[in-house]
Scaffold this motif. Structure first.
Motif, PDB file in Angstrom:
ATOM      1  N   ALA A 256       0.925  -1.198   0.026  1.00  0.00           N
ATOM      2  CA  ALA A 256       0.182  -0.056  -0.079  1.00  0.00           C
ATOM      3  C   ALA A 256       0.745   1.288  -0.135  1.00  0.00           C
ATOM      4  N   VAL A 257       1.945   1.252   0.860  1.00  0.00           N
ATOM      5  CA  VAL A 257       2.666   2.311   0.753  1.00  0.00           C
ATOM      6  C   VAL A 257       3.435   2.627  -0.765  1.00  0.00           C
ATOM      7  N   THR A 258       3.841   1.520  -1.366  1.00  0.00           N
ATOM      8  CA  THR A 258       4.220   2.134  -2.510  1.00  0.00           C
ATOM      9  C   THR A 258       3.021   2.125  -3.633  1.00  0.00           C
ATOM     10  N   ALA A 259       2.100   1.867  -3.368  1.00  0.00           N
ATOM     11  CA  ALA A 259       0.958   2.101  -4.384  1.00  0.00           C
ATOM     12  C   ALA A 259       0.510   3.515  -4.306  1.00  0.00           C
ATOM     13  N   ARG A 260       0.782   4.025  -2.937  1.00  0.00           N
ATOM     14  CA  ARG A 260       0.109   5.389  -2.858  1.00  0.00           C
ATOM     15  C   ARG A 260       1.257   6.347  -3.249  1.00  0.00           C
ATOM     16  N   VAL A 261       2.554   6.158  -3.180  1.00  0.00           N
ATOM     17  CA  VAL A 261       3.290   7.140  -3.220  1.00  0.00           C
ATOM     18  C   VAL A 261       4.321   6.895  -4.299  1.00  0.00           C
ATOM     19  N   LYS A 272      -5.426   5.369  -3.622  1.00  0.00           N
ATOM     20  CA  LYS A 272      -5.847   6.685  -3.028  1.00  0.00           C
ATOM     21  C   LYS A 272      -6.599   6.691  -1.849  1.00  0.00           C
ATOM     22  N   ARG A 273      -7.692   5.427  -1.970  1.00  0.00           N
ATOM     23  CA  ARG A 273      -8.638   5.442  -0.950  1.00  0.00           C
ATOM     24  C   ARG A 273      -8.418   4.173  -0.433  1.00  0.00           C
ATOM     25  N   PHE A 274      -8.161   4.129   0.987  1.00  0.00           N
ATOM     26  CA  PHE A 274      -7.778   2.660   1.515  1.00  0.00           C
ATOM     27  C   PHE A 274      -8.873   2.336   2.368  1.00  0.00           C
ATOM     28  N   MET A 361     -16.096  15.936   3.487  1.00  0.00           N
ATOM     29  CA  MET A 361     -15.048  16.435   2.892  1.00  0.00           C
ATOM     30  C   MET A 361     -14.944  16.379   1.582  1.00  0.00           C
ATOM     31  N   ARG A 362     -14.037  17.418   0.983  1.00  0.00           N
ATOM     32  CA  ARG A 362     -13.883  17.675  -0.555  1.00  0.00           C
ATOM     33  C   ARG A 362     -13.131  16.364  -0.773  1.00  0.00           C
ATOM     34  N   ILE A 363     -11.992  15.824   0.026  1.00  0.00           N
ATOM     35  CA  ILE A 363     -11.203  14.892  -0.555  1.00  0.00           C
ATOM     36  C   ILE A 363     -11.858  13.502  -0.600  1.00  0.00           C
ATOM     37  N   HIS A 364     -13.247  13.428  -0.057  1.00  0.00           N
ATOM     38  CA  HIS A 364     -13.976  12.199  -0.305  1.00  0.00           C
ATOM     39  C   HIS A 364     -14.284  12.097  -1.781  1.00  0.00           C
ATOM     40  N   ARG A 365     -14.102  13.349  -2.616  1.00  0.00           N
ATOM     41  CA  ARG A 365     -14.767  13.242  -3.855  1.00  0.00           C
ATOM     42  C   ARG A 365     -13.883  13.441  -4.971  1.00  0.00           C
ATOM     43  N   GLU A 366     -12.658  14.072  -4.429  1.00  0.00           N
ATOM     44  CA  GLU A 366     -11.794  14.814  -5.326  1.00  0.00           C
ATOM     45  C   GLU A 366     -10.572  13.879  -5.193  1.00  0.00           C
ATOM     46  N   GLU A 367      -9.716  13.938  -6.543  1.00  0.00           N
ATOM     47  CA  GLU A 367      -8.430  13.120  -6.429  1.00  0.00           C
ATOM     48  C   GLU A 367      -7.341  13.890  -5.927  1.00  0.00           C
ATOM     49  N   THR A 368      -6.579  13.230  -5.085  1.00  0.00           N
ATOM     50  CA  THR A 368      -5.563  13.495  -4.298  1.00  0.00           C
ATOM     51  C   THR A 368      -4.085  13.340  -5.252  1.00  0.00           C
ATOM     52  N   GLY A 370      -0.781  13.440  -4.853  1.00  0.00           N
ATOM     53  CA  GLY A 370       0.282  13.832  -4.118  1.00  0.00           C
ATOM     54  C   GLY A 370       0.362  12.666  -3.067  1.00  0.00           C
ATOM     55  N   PRO A 371       1.249  12.578  -2.174  1.00  0.00           N
ATOM     56  CA  PRO A 371       1.460  11.620  -1.019  1.00  0.00           C
ATOM     57  C   PRO A 371       0.708  11.612   0.002  1.00  0.00           C
ATOM     58  N   VAL A 372      -0.749  11.682  -0.452  1.00  0.00           N
ATOM     59  CA  VAL A 372      -1.670  11.610   0.615  1.00  0.00           C
ATOM     60  C   VAL A 372      -2.828  10.604   0.386  1.00  0.00           C
ATOM     61  N   ALA A 373      -3.014   9.601   1.773  1.00  0.00           N
ATOM     62  CA  ALA A 373      -3.894   8.555   1.659  1.00  0.00           C
ATOM     63  C   ALA A 373      -4.879   8.934   2.667  1.00  0.00           C
ATOM     64  N   THR A 374      -6.257   8.244   2.052  1.00  0.00           N
ATOM     65  CA  THR A 374      -7.358   8.342   2.978  1.00  0.00           C
ATOM     66  C   THR A 374      -7.576   7.068   3.471  1.00  0.00           C
ATOM     67  N   LEU A 375      -8.063   6.852   4.733  1.00  0.00           N
ATOM     68  CA  LEU A 375      -8.333   5.504   5.491  1.00  0.00           C
ATOM     69  C   LEU A 375      -9.946   5.605   5.621  1.00  0.00           C
ATOM     70  N   TYR A 376     -10.532   4.582   5.397  1.00  0.00           N
ATOM     71  CA  TYR A 376     -12.059   4.163   5.460  1.00  0.00           C
ATOM     72  C   TYR A 376     -12.125   2.968   6.151  1.00  0.00           C
ATOM     73  N   ARG A 377     -12.860   2.994   7.382  1.00  0.00           N
ATOM     74  CA  ARG A 377     -13.261   1.630   8.071  1.00  0.00           C
ATOM     75  C   ARG A 377     -14.490   1.068   7.563  1.00  0.00           C
ATOM     76  N   VAL A 378     -14.680  -0.033   7.177  1.00  0.00           N
ATOM     77  CA  VAL A 378     -16.052  -0.737   6.789  1.00  0.00           C
ATOM     78  C   VAL A 378     -16.265  -1.841   7.602  1.00  0.00           C
ATOM     79  N   SER A 379     -17.550  -2.303   7.685  1.00  0.00           N
ATOM     80  CA  SER A 379     -17.985  -3.315   8.351  1.00  0.00           C
ATOM     81  C   SER A 379     -18.033  -4.734   7.353  1.00  0.00           C
ATOM     82  N   GLY A 380     -18.457  -4.653   6.293  1.00  0.00           N
ATOM     83  CA  GLY A 380     -18.316  -5.951   5.195  1.00  0.00           C
ATOM     84  C   GLY A 380     -18.139  -5.535   4.090  1.00  0.00           C
ATOM     85  N   LEU A 381     -18.489  -6.786   3.268  1.00  0.00           N
ATOM     86  CA  LEU A 381     -18.234  -6.762   1.897  1.00  0.00           C
ATOM     87  C   LEU A 381     -19.125  -5.747   1.231  1.00  0.00           C
ATOM     88  N   ASP A 382     -20.200  -5.557   1.434  1.00  0.00           N
ATOM     89  CA  ASP A 382     -21.427  -4.736   0.654  1.00  0.00           C
ATOM     90  C   ASP A 382     -20.751  -3.338   1.190  1.00  0.00           C
TER      91      ASP A 382
END
Length: 469
Positions: A256-261, A272-274, A361-368, A370-382
């Motif tokens: 993930a580090v390589t994939a982002r930077v 970009k969105r993890f 947040m704008r970052i939720h919809r717009e492309e970043t 540069g070396p900035v990653a956003t983290l999301y916690r989800v409860s399941g596959l759906d």
């Protein structure tokens, strides 16, 4: 913006160039049209000989042109050399395979008879002069992945490159010239974006391809549509990187580090969105954040540098605004979130991981970019699928899972041009590349890419009359 080489590691303007005037543009378009009339008649053997020669020259030039790319747009010089060699590989791949990929096709005898023909076939013929509007982030690769298949198909190219990589753009014209391609087959146009419309509307220009921003893609698509000309667009991306409970978390976090930077985070296909399942979120976030924090930010000419500067002052300012907006609305910076204090000169930004992202947040919809990653916690596959698809973009995607049920579901439901399992997105000449939604349309690379700028021609021969009738 001016056509100039500005070193992003220092902000120093090193060299400026005058834009071509109307007479010179006209001369180059005329040269391209004249070249096409002859070049289209060459055989695949001759085209392959020329492209292989270009590959040989680029391989020899790789150390030097890598330093030029790094000077112009800031990528680590190690990555720049790898980009040059990737171009060599693509050139040789198409030189070897183009004749097979564009071989005449013959319907079955039964289908031929059903059409009332004695014989029928399908042929791939070149379109003509193709305008390529290309970005700065992969200044060799983005061009070569268009040019190699286009030239092997018998087309000729006009390159309008990004204004901050003029020396790389001029190198490409010189490369194909030194390889022996006839004059006019591949030319660089040092022009601003305002010149693109007139060039594209010229009746001698048959089609266009663009890699770049969504606004640029909209503009080129609208002009080409008005002229009824073929386009291929590869636009922005905000690729999801999904981590499910069955994943190898250590490998997933390290990759993930390589994939982002990669490319200092300035890649359309960078993750970009993890999006991480709650069962493994904490373990992944800890490892991923540690990896991002440990990256070496510094002089891109230094072989040990992991992350260099962003390509422009404006690019960094755009990234800062996205991060600052997210932080002001409740996001948390697990690392980074500001300019690195040790780099006062140049357009550096610290590798950053933001958690607690919300749709407000704008970052939720717009492309970043540069070396900035956003983290999301989800409860399941759906929820993972829903968050992954909650983006206007659909270029590629990454999924980490060892569950075949997960695999089938993500292949079916992710809205993207690619799904890469247990690894990071990468382009290869054997695989079609392109996106869905606002990430564009059409495909580059593989047999799909080389056929995009071909006239697919049906040839039908009427049945011979029966002498006894």
């Amino acid at each position: 913006m001016p056509i100039a080489t500005v070193n992003p590691a220092s902000g120093e303007t090193l060299k400026t160039f005058d834009a071509l005037g109307a007479e010179e543009i006209e001369s180059r378009i005329a040269s391209a049209a004249q070249a096409f009339r002859q070049y289209r008649l060459t055989g695949f053997d001759e085209r392959a000989r020329l492209l292989n020669r270009a590959a040989d020259l680029l391989e020899q030039d790789a150390p030097e042109i890598a330093r030029t790319m790094t000077t112009e747009m800031g990528k680590p010089v190690v990555a720049a050399r790898a980009e040059a060699l990737k171009c060599v590989k693509a050139m040789r791949w198409y030189a070897e395979r183009a004749e097979e990929l564009l071989a005449d096709e013959h319907p079955s005898d039964a289908d031929v008879r059903d059409t009332g023909a004695s014989r029928a076939s399908v042929h791939y013929r070149p379109l003509g002069v193709v305008l390529a509007v290309m970005p700065w982030n992969f200044p060799l690769w983005q061009v070569v992945r268009f040019a190699a298949p286009a030239l092997m198909a018998g087309n000729v190219g006009l390159l309008k490159h990004a204004s901050n990589v003029p020396q790389t753009a001029l190198y490409l014209e010189d490369l194909f010239g030194r390889a022996g391609f006839p004059a006019g087959c591949f030319q660089t146009l040092l022009v601003g974006s305002s010149a693109v419309e007139n060039i594209l509307r010229d009746p001698r220009v048959a089609a266009a391809t663009l890699t770049g921003s969504e606004p640029a893609g909209r503009s080129v698509a609208a002009i080409a549509s008005d002229e009824v000309k073929k386009t291929v667009l590869e636009l922005g991306g905000s690729d999801p990187y999904v981590v499910m409970p069955s994943a190898d978390i250590e490998r997933a976090a390290r990759t993930a580090v390589t994939a982002r930077v990669q490319n200092n985070g300035q890649s359309c296909i960078a993750a970009k969105r993890f999006i991480v399942h709650e069962d493994v979120y904490d373990a992944f976030a800890e490892r991923f954040t540690a990896g991002m924090r440990d990256l070496t930010v510094g002089d891109p000419m230094d072989e040990s540098t992991d992350v260099g500067p962003l390509s422009s002052e404006r690019g960094r300012a755009d990234l800062e605004r996205l991060v600052d907006d997210a932080l002001s609305r409740g996001a948390t910076a697990l690392c980074g979130g500001q300019r690195p204090k040790e780099h006062e000169r140049g357009w550096y930004y610290a590798p950053t991981v933001l958690a607690g992202i919300t749709p407000a947040m704008r970052i939720h919809r717009e492309e970043t970019f540069g070396p900035v990653a956003t983290l999301y916690r989800v409860s399941g596959l759906d929820e993972a699928v829903a968050v992954a698809n909650d983006s206007p973009f659909g270029l590629s995607s990454n999924v980490w899972t060892r569950d075949e049920g997960d695999v089938r579901r993500f292949v079916r439901d992710l809205e993207a041009g690619g799904v890469f399992f247990n690894g990071m997105t990468a382009s290869h000449p054997a695989l079609p590349f392109g996106g869905a939604k606002r990430s564009g349309y059409g495909r580059e690379l593989s047999e799909h890419g080389i056929r995009e700028f071909c006239n697919i021609t049906t040839v039908w021969h009427g049945a011979e009359p029966d002498d006894g009738s």
